[in-house]
Write a protein that holds these residues in place. Structure first.
Motif, PDB file in Angstrom:
ATOM      1  N   LEU A   1      13.681  11.212  -2.760  1.00 43.86           N
ATOM      2  CA  LEU A   1      12.934  10.019  -2.349  1.00 43.86           C
ATOM      3  C   LEU A   1      11.545  10.416  -1.878  1.00 43.86           C
ATOM      4  N   PHE A   2      10.558   9.593  -2.244  1.00 44.23           N
ATOM      5  CA  PHE A   2       9.174   9.890  -1.894  1.00 44.23           C
ATOM      6  C   PHE A   2       8.486   8.645  -1.326  1.00 44.23           C
ATOM      7  N   ILE A   3       7.579   8.894  -0.400  1.00 40.52           N
ATOM      8  CA  ILE A   3       6.697   7.846   0.099  1.00 40.52           C
ATOM      9  C   ILE A   3       5.385   7.996  -0.659  1.00 40.52           C
ATOM     10  N   VAL A   4       5.067   7.007  -1.473  1.00 40.77           N
ATOM     11  CA  VAL A   4       3.937   7.111  -2.405  1.00 40.77           C
ATOM     12  C   VAL A   4       2.831   6.130  -2.017  1.00 40.77           C
ATOM     13  N   ASP A   5       1.626   6.638  -1.961  1.00 42.26           N
ATOM     14  CA  ASP A   5       0.460   5.774  -1.776  1.00 42.26           C
ATOM     15  C   ASP A   5       0.260   4.990  -3.069  1.00 42.26           C
TER      16      ASP A   5
ATOM     17  N   ASN B   1       0.819  -1.208   0.000  1.00 40.18           N
ATOM     18  CA  ASN B   1       0.000   0.000   0.000  1.00 40.18           C
ATOM     19  C   ASN B   1       0.854   1.259   0.000  1.00 40.18           C
ATOM     20  N   LEU B   2       2.168   1.098   0.246  1.00 40.80           N
ATOM     21  CA  LEU B   2       3.076   2.242   0.228  1.00 40.80           C
ATOM     22  C   LEU B   2       4.329   1.892  -0.570  1.00 40.80           C
ATOM     23  N   GLY B   3       4.838   2.901  -1.298  1.00 39.17           N
ATOM     24  CA  GLY B   3       6.041   2.709  -2.092  1.00 39.17           C
ATOM     25  C   GLY B   3       7.133   3.671  -1.687  1.00 39.17           C
ATOM     26  N   PHE B   4       8.368   3.198  -1.720  1.00 36.36           N
ATOM     27  CA  PHE B   4       9.557   3.982  -1.405  1.00 36.36           C
ATOM     28  C   PHE B   4      10.204   4.294  -2.749  1.00 36.36           C
ATOM     29  N   VAL B   5       9.879   5.445  -3.329  1.00 37.27           N
ATOM     30  CA  VAL B   5      10.149   5.697  -4.741  1.00 37.27           C
ATOM     31  C   VAL B   5      11.223   6.770  -4.926  1.00 37.27           C
ATOM     32  N   ALA B   6      12.212   6.450  -5.749  1.00 37.26           N
ATOM     33  CA  ALA B   6      13.260   7.403  -6.119  1.00 37.26           C
ATOM     34  C   ALA B   6      12.906   8.037  -7.455  1.00 37.26           C
TER      35      ALA B   6
ATOM     36  N   CYS C   1      20.138   9.234   1.027  1.00 41.78           N
ATOM     37  CA  CYS C   1      19.173   8.362   1.705  1.00 41.78           C
ATOM     38  C   CYS C   1      19.230   6.957   1.113  1.00 41.78           C
ATOM     39  N   LEU C   2      19.347   6.888  -0.221  1.00 37.82           N
ATOM     40  CA  LEU C   2      19.432   5.593  -0.882  1.00 37.82           C
ATOM     41  C   LEU C   2      20.673   4.828  -0.448  1.00 37.82           C
ATOM     42  N   MET C   3      21.812   5.516  -0.377  1.00 38.93           N
ATOM     43  CA  MET C   3      23.048   4.854   0.031  1.00 38.93           C
ATOM     44  C   MET C   3      22.939   4.356   1.468  1.00 38.93           C
ATOM     45  N   SER C   4      22.278   5.119   2.306  1.00 35.71           N
ATOM     46  CA  SER C   4      22.058   4.666   3.683  1.00 35.71           C
ATOM     47  C   SER C   4      21.196   3.410   3.689  1.00 35.71           C
ATOM     48  N   ALA C   5      20.146   3.406   2.842  1.00 31.92           N
ATOM     49  CA  ALA C   5      19.267   2.234   2.764  1.00 31.92           C
ATOM     50  C   ALA C   5      20.044   1.006   2.308  1.00 31.92           C
ATOM     51  N   PHE C   6      20.897   1.166   1.292  1.00 31.33           N
ATOM     52  CA  PHE C   6      21.680   0.037   0.797  1.00 31.33           C
ATOM     53  C   PHE C   6      22.648  -0.473   1.860  1.00 31.33           C
ATOM     54  N   ASN C   7      23.303   0.479   2.561  1.00 34.25           N
ATOM     55  CA  ASN C   7      24.258   0.075   3.592  1.00 34.25           C
ATOM     56  C   ASN C   7      23.569  -0.644   4.747  1.00 34.25           C
ATOM     57  N   ILE C   8      22.393  -0.144   5.141  1.00 31.42           N
ATOM     58  CA  ILE C   8      21.639  -0.799   6.216  1.00 31.42           C
ATOM     59  C   ILE C   8      21.205  -2.189   5.779  1.00 31.42           C
ATOM     60  N   GLU C   9      20.731  -2.293   4.522  1.00 30.63           N
ATOM     61  CA  GLU C   9      20.279  -3.586   4.006  1.00 30.63           C
ATOM     62  C   GLU C   9      21.412  -4.602   4.019  1.00 30.63           C
TER      63      GLU C   9
END
Length: 398
Positions: free
Chosen positions: A191-195, A171-176, A240-248
């Motif tokens: 980066l956007f949080i998309v319905d 129901n939510l997307g993490f969109v670049a 933000c994307l690089m942080s997401a990749f590093n956390i993943e």
């Protein structure tokens, strides 16, 4: 060196294991990689997610203010291994909701976003997908062309995403998306949080090699997103994307697959023991089979140590960037080797689908074998991981 768990950690492990055994259906072997989003298993996935949320285990290492239990990374690792071994469902809240989307919102989100979205994840109320890859922007995400143009008090997004796992249930997307077409590629992304139910969002399912529709093409046609749904500063989404990749990659990325490999190994050992009792062609007295199973056991333990090294470094406050890439690289390629070994041991029976009355191990291995091909692509390809190890780990030139 003692690799054992403390008494407290062992008690925690037993509690988790007892819960999982009690909640999963009788005879459950497990779901293959991302099969929890398939049409057949999806209803059970939602039920299991709610049960985990009720126990507080869905986000057990998160801060309490965001719905977590603030448990140690070691306990998170214990939990992750058991999830992988038993194929427990509903632990991710879509693609990355728990693992990295939530943590990135903690780092870069506004207080309003933290209050709205983190509690939803912790209580199993929101399911996520990640809109990164595009037809011409796969491993090199910085080349993406999906546009987000300012309009009034928000943005209008136009473009296409592909290989979007779980978009059909999210129901939510993490969109670049690109918000500055003139800036250097890395500096014009937001980066956007998309319905995902917004007008203008269209999905087209993509069937994978296992015959499952887990990926999707996603089309954005004048999709309006309010400014409050932008994560972080405009044009600084790359960070933000690089942080997401590093956390993943840093959160023990290979723990679940290594545990899944251990489950496959245990199933194969049971299978060949049964074969020996019933005088099948494949049996433990076959030296090739014995040696291959022993080799697999050693490789799995090596993979576990790669992962626990990352956990150890993180608990000590150390940066484990190349170590995390080593873990991800090893475990993803290990999954392919273990699945291939299993298919060889099962011989032609391994190619039977789960509907067949003669299929061994409920068809689990065939599905894993087919889907493991993409495991060295998702979350950063093996080539990308090797580049990280070479440049940041060994100091080699680009």
């Amino acid at each position: 060196m003692d690799f054992g768990l403390s008494k407290e950690e062992e008690a925690f492990r037993q509690e988790i294991e007892q819960f999982m055994k009690g909640e999963l259906p009788d005879g459950w072997i497990g779901a293959g990689i991302e099969e929890e989003f398939s049409e057949e298993i999806w209803p059970l996935t939602q039920v299991m997610a709610k049960k985990l949320a009720a126990k507080g285990w869905l986000t057990l290492s998160w801060p309490r203010e965001y719905g977590g239990l603030e448990l140690s990374l070691m306990k998170q690792a214990i939990y992750s291994e058991l999830v992988g071994y038993y194929g427990f469902l509903g632990t991710r809240m879509g693609c990355g909701g728990v693992e990295y989307i939530g943590p990135v919102i903690m780092l870069y989100g506004s207080e309003e976003q933290k209050i709205e979205y983190l509690r939803q994840i912790a209580s199993a109320e929101s399911w996520w997908c990640c809109g990164y890859s595009e037809p011409n922007a796969g491993s090199y995400i910085a080349s993406l062309q999906c546009r987000a143009v300012r309009e009034g008090d928000g943005y209008v997004i136009n473009g296409q995403k592909i290989w979007t796992t779980a978009a059909h249930i999210a129901n939510l997307g993490f969109v670049a998306a690109r918000t500055d077409p003139i800036a250097q590629r890395h500096r014009g992304i937001s980066l956007f949080i998309v319905d995902m139910k917004s007008p203008g969002v269209t999905l087209r399912p993509l069937e994978n090699s296992a015959g499952l529709k887990l990926f999707n093409e996603v089309f954005f046609d004048n999709v309006y997103v309010p400014e409050k749904n932008r994560l972080g500063e405009e044009n600084k989404g790359w960070y933000c994307l690089m942080s997401a990749f590093n956390i993943e990659r840093a959160a023990g990325p290979g723990l679940k697959p290594c545990a899944q490999c251990q489950r496959i190994l245990d199933l194969l050992v049971s299978y060949v023991k049964e074969a020996q009792q019933n005088k099948y062609a494949i049996a433990l007295d076959n030296s090739l089979v014995r040696h291959k199973l022993a080799e697999t056991a050693v490789e799995i333990q090596a993979g576990r140590l790669f992962n626990y090294r990352v956990i150890y470094m993180m608990e000590k406050g150390m940066i484990a960037e190349q170590e995390a890439s080593m873990s991800k690289l090893y475990s993803s390629e290990l999954m392919q080797r273990v699945a291939n070994t299993g298919m060889q041991i099962l011989e032609l029976y391994g190619q039977l689908e789960k509907e067949s009355p003669w299929v061994p191990l409920q068809g689990y291995l065939l599905s894993t074998y087919l889907m493991s091909i993409g495991f060295t692509i998702g979350g950063g390809t093996s080539e990308i991981q090797r580049n990280v190890i070479a440049t940041r780990g060994l100091g080699l030139p680009r």
